[in-house]
Write an enzyme that holds these catalytic residues in place. Sequence first.
Site, PDB file in Angstrom:
ATOM      1  N   ARG A 152       2.416  -6.379 -12.842  1.00 56.67           N
ATOM      2  CA  ARG A 152       3.441  -7.376 -13.062  1.00 56.67           C
ATOM      3  C   ARG A 152       3.172  -8.651 -12.259  1.00 56.67           C
ATOM      4  NH1 ARG A 152       8.072  -5.825 -15.135  1.00 56.67           N
ATOM      5  NH2 ARG A 152       7.310  -3.733 -14.710  1.00 56.67           N
ATOM      6  N   THR A 153       2.980  -8.488 -10.973  1.00 50.60           N
ATOM      7  CA  THR A 153       2.753  -9.648 -10.120  1.00 50.60           C
ATOM      8  C   THR A 153       1.453 -10.352 -10.508  1.00 50.60           C
ATOM      9  OG1 THR A 153       3.927  -8.560  -8.312  1.00 50.60           O
ATOM     10  CG2 THR A 153       2.539 -10.419  -7.722  1.00 50.60           C
ATOM     11  N   LYS A 211     -19.290   0.141  -1.540  1.00 58.68           N
ATOM     12  CA  LYS A 211     -20.553   0.253  -0.810  1.00 58.68           C
ATOM     13  C   LYS A 211     -20.315   0.073   0.682  1.00 58.68           C
ATOM     14  CE  LYS A 211     -23.042  -1.804  -4.735  1.00 58.68           C
ATOM     15  NZ  LYS A 211     -23.661  -3.055  -5.183  1.00 58.68           N
ATOM     16  N   ARG A 256      -3.138  -9.399  -2.827  1.00 61.82           N
ATOM     17  CA  ARG A 256      -2.222  -8.314  -2.454  1.00 61.82           C
ATOM     18  C   ARG A 256      -3.030  -7.275  -1.707  1.00 61.82           C
ATOM     19  NH1 ARG A 256       2.430  -5.004  -5.508  1.00 61.82           N
ATOM     20  NH2 ARG A 256       3.364  -7.011  -5.098  1.00 61.82           N
TER      21      ARG A 256
END
Lengths: 296, 296, 296
Positions: free
Chosen positions: B48-49, B76, B97
Site C-alpha cells: 500500500r505505502t 550476499k 521502509r
Amino acid sequence: MDLISIRDLEKKEIKEILDSAEEIEAGKKKPDLHGKILATLFFEPSTRTKLSFQSAAMRCGMQTLDFSPETSSLKKGESFHDTIKTVEGYADVLAIRHPKEGAVRLAADVISKPVVNGGDGGNQHPTQTLIDLFSIRKIKGKMEQLNVTLMGDLKHARTMRSLVYGLAMFGSNVTLVSPKGLEMDSTYLEEVSKKFGLNVKMKDKPEYADADVLYVCRIQAERFADPYEAKSVQAKFMIKKEDLKDAKKDLAILHPLPKINEIENSIDEMPQAQYFKQAHYGVPLRMAVLEHVMKR
Amino acid sequence: MDLISIRDLEKKEIKEILDSAEEIEAGKKKPDLHGKILATLFFEPSTRTKLSFQSAAMRCGMQTLDFSPETSSLKKGESFHDTIKTVEGYADVLAIRHPKEGAVRLAADVISKPVVNGGDGGNQHPTQTLIDLFSIRKIKGKMEQLNVTLMGDLKHARTMRSLVYGLAMFGSNVTLVSPKGLEMDSTYLEEVSKKFGLNVKMKDKPEYADADVLYVCRIQAERFADPYEAKSVQAKFMIKKEDLKDAKKDLAILHPLPKINEIENSIDEMPQAQYFKQAHYGVPLRMAVLEHVMKR
Amino acid sequence: MDLISIRDLEKKEIKEILDSAEEIEAGKKKPDLHGKILATLFFEPSTRTKLSFQSAAMRCGMQTLDFSPETSSLKKGESFHDTIKTVEGYADVLAIRHPKEGAVRLAADVISKPVVNGGDGGNQHPTQTLIDLFSIRKIKGKMEQLNVTLMGDLKHARTMRSLVYGLAMFGSNVTLVSPKGLEMDSTYLEEVSKKFGLNVKMKDKPEYADADVLYVCRIQAERFADPYEAKSVQAKFMIKKEDLKDAKKDLAILHPLPKINEIENSIDEMPQAQYFKQAHYGVPLRMAVLEHVMKR
C-alpha cells in the site's frame, strides 16, 4: 467502461477494437494516454499477459504500477474488496487476473475506474480472445467463412470457449479436435449455435487437412489418472513437421503460449508458425482496448 | 531535505505541505518533477505505502525504480550502508521502509539525496501522519478543536503516537480507547502535553458519542497470550453498524488500512466511512511531500 | 547491434562509448530514447546491475519492463528460446542476465531487437568492463601506461578477465594478486599477451606499493575445502586503513560491489575509495551503451 467478458461486446464493438488495433499496428494511429496510470493486479502469475498489458500501456504513453499479492496486505488478511478499493485510488485503469471465476466482475462493480479482465479462473480472458480474432483476421485477411480447427484440451482451456463464441459470431466453421474426455462442453456449444448458428464438427484425433487456421492448446498431464496415457495422448496430439505436408500451404498455426511439447520445435521456423506474431499482436490489441475502455 | 519524523517539521511547514496537497487534490496545481527518479527501498513489505509513493511520483511526471531486498545483494551479505550508497547513484529521491528503528535516519545521514521515511520499525511513518492530518482537515474543514477518538492497540501502533503529536500541535482534543495493557505510553503523552498542552482522556472500552473523528487501528491477536481473550477483545472493539446510532451524524471514521475485522463490512457503504478516501489522499499528499523535499 | 562480449568491440568503438559516457556524465549530452522500452530479463538475481540498467534507460527517457523468471511461464516448462521470442515483441532493447555461458549470445541470434549482455555465467559482463575502464580513465585521466593491480579470486571473477583484456588493449601494466589456486588462467593471459603485448606480473600476496589503481574482488569462502583456511586467506587479503600508508597517495581503489569483507569499512570515507563513484558511473556508461546499440 469495463471489459470483463467477450460476451459483453457487440459485434460492432469488436470490429471497432480490431480496426483500431490494426491502425495502431500499422503505425497509422497511436492512442495518447500520456499521464495516465495502469495498475496490474495479478492474483495468479502470468508474466506474458502482464508484460503485454504493461508494454501496451507504455506504448500509449502511460506508466504502470504493479500490485504483487505475494508481498501485500492480503497476507495480513485484507479482503479482495478492500484491496481493490484502495488500489483504485492509485491508478486510472486496472487490469486484473484472479484464480476465482467472477472475481474480476465483482471488482468492476465495486470501483468506478475502468477494469479489464486479465483472466478469471476457467472463465473469461477477453483480451486473449480479441488477440486470437485479430491474429486470424490479420493473417487470413478475414474472419468469415474460414475453416478453423481448435485442437487440444478443449474442456479446460479458458480461451477456447470464448474463441468459438467469436468465430461463430463472425460466421466461420469450427472443427474441435480433442482427446476423449477433454471435449468442449456440449451445452455451451448448443447455446452458441442457437445464438449465431454454429457450423461445428467434433473429432477425437488430429485432422486438419482442410483447415485455414489450426489453433493448438495444451493437454496437461495432470488431467489424466494414468501418466502413461497422458504421455501417449500428448505424443499423438503433438504437431510434427511431416504432418504439415497434408495441410493447406497457407495454414496458419496459432497457440496462446507458452507451448511445451504441443508443437515440434522445427516448426517455429516455418511460415505456418504464426504464434510468436500472435503474441506480439497482444500489444497493439491491448493498446486499442485501453483506449476503448478509457474513452467512455 | 529529508523527511524522517513528523517531529522534524515545524507547524508552519506541515501547513505548507497540507495546503500544497489540497491544491493538488483539487486539480489546481501539479508538481512537475518530470525526468526525476524515485527509488523505493522497502526492506519490509508494504504494498500500500509503496504503491502510493509510486503513484504519487508518476503523477508528478517521475519514473520509479524498485529495489527489492529479496533478490538483492543483501543476500550476499552486503551492508545496509553500502546498498544505500549504491542506490543513491540511480535515483533523485529515496523512499525507504525498514524494520529497524533509526535505520532510515542513518540512511539519510549517509547519502546526499533526499530521503523520505516510509516507516522504520515501531518508530516513525511521517507521511502516514500527514495523510491522517490531511484527511481530518479535508473532511472536517479544520484540525483545531475537534474531538478525535483513537481506538485500538495504541501501544504498538506506530502512527498513533505521531498522530497524537500532530493533533496536539493543532489543538484538538484526544480520547484514547484501548484494551487494558495496550494503552499508549504515558511518558510519551506527558512529553507531548508539556510541549503543546494536550487535552487527553483515556478509556478502556469503546465510547465515541461525542467524537468528530474516530480513528481505528488494529488489535493483533499475537499481542495476547490467551487466544480466547484475543478474540473476545477484538469482538468488543469491533465497530458495528448499530453502534453508530449513538454517534454524531457527521462522524468520520478513519483507518490506516488494511483493516481485518475492526470495522463491520456493512459500514463501508455508509457516509461515515472515510477510510478509502483517506487511503486515496495518500497520493496528493505524497506528491506534495516529494515536491517539498526535492525543492530544497 | 548487440553487445555480448567486450571482445566484439574494436578499440575505436570502446573509445566512442567512453567518450559518449563522459559527455553524458558531464551533462553535455543526453541520449533521447523517449518512447522506447527496455526489457530486463534477469534469469539470475542482480539488483545492482538491473537497477543501473533501468536507471540508465529512464535517464534516456525510456520506460522499463521487468521479466521476472520466478513468476513466469518458465515454471510451466517454456523454453528460453520461446520466452525470448515472446518478450521481443514487448520491448525495443533487451538486457539479459543468465547463469549459463553463451545463453545471451543465443538470445541475440534468435531475435532481431538489440540485446545487451548483463552477465552470462562465468563468461562475459561487458558493461561492467566498460564501467571499469571508464572509471579508471575518469579518475586517472587516462587508461594508458598505468600500473593496475587486480586482487582477489582471479580464477572465478567473471569481469577480471575482461578487464585484463581491456587494460592490455590500452597498454597499461597489470599486476595480478591472488591466493594460490585462485590465479587467473594462464592460457588466457598468453592469448591476451599475444594479441596486445601484455606486461603482466603475478603475486600470491597483497602488494600494491606502485599501483595507480587497485581493483579488488571477492574471495568466496566456498572456494576452499577448509573453512579455517578460507577465513585466514580472506583476512590476509583484506585491505586495511593502515595498509594504505605504503601506497601511492593518489591510489584509486575500485571494486565491482557488493563488497563483504574485502575492504575495511573505515576506508569508505578516504579519498582512495572510488568504488561508490564507480557504481554510479554505471548509469552514464549504460546510457551511452543503450544509445550505441539502438542507433545501429
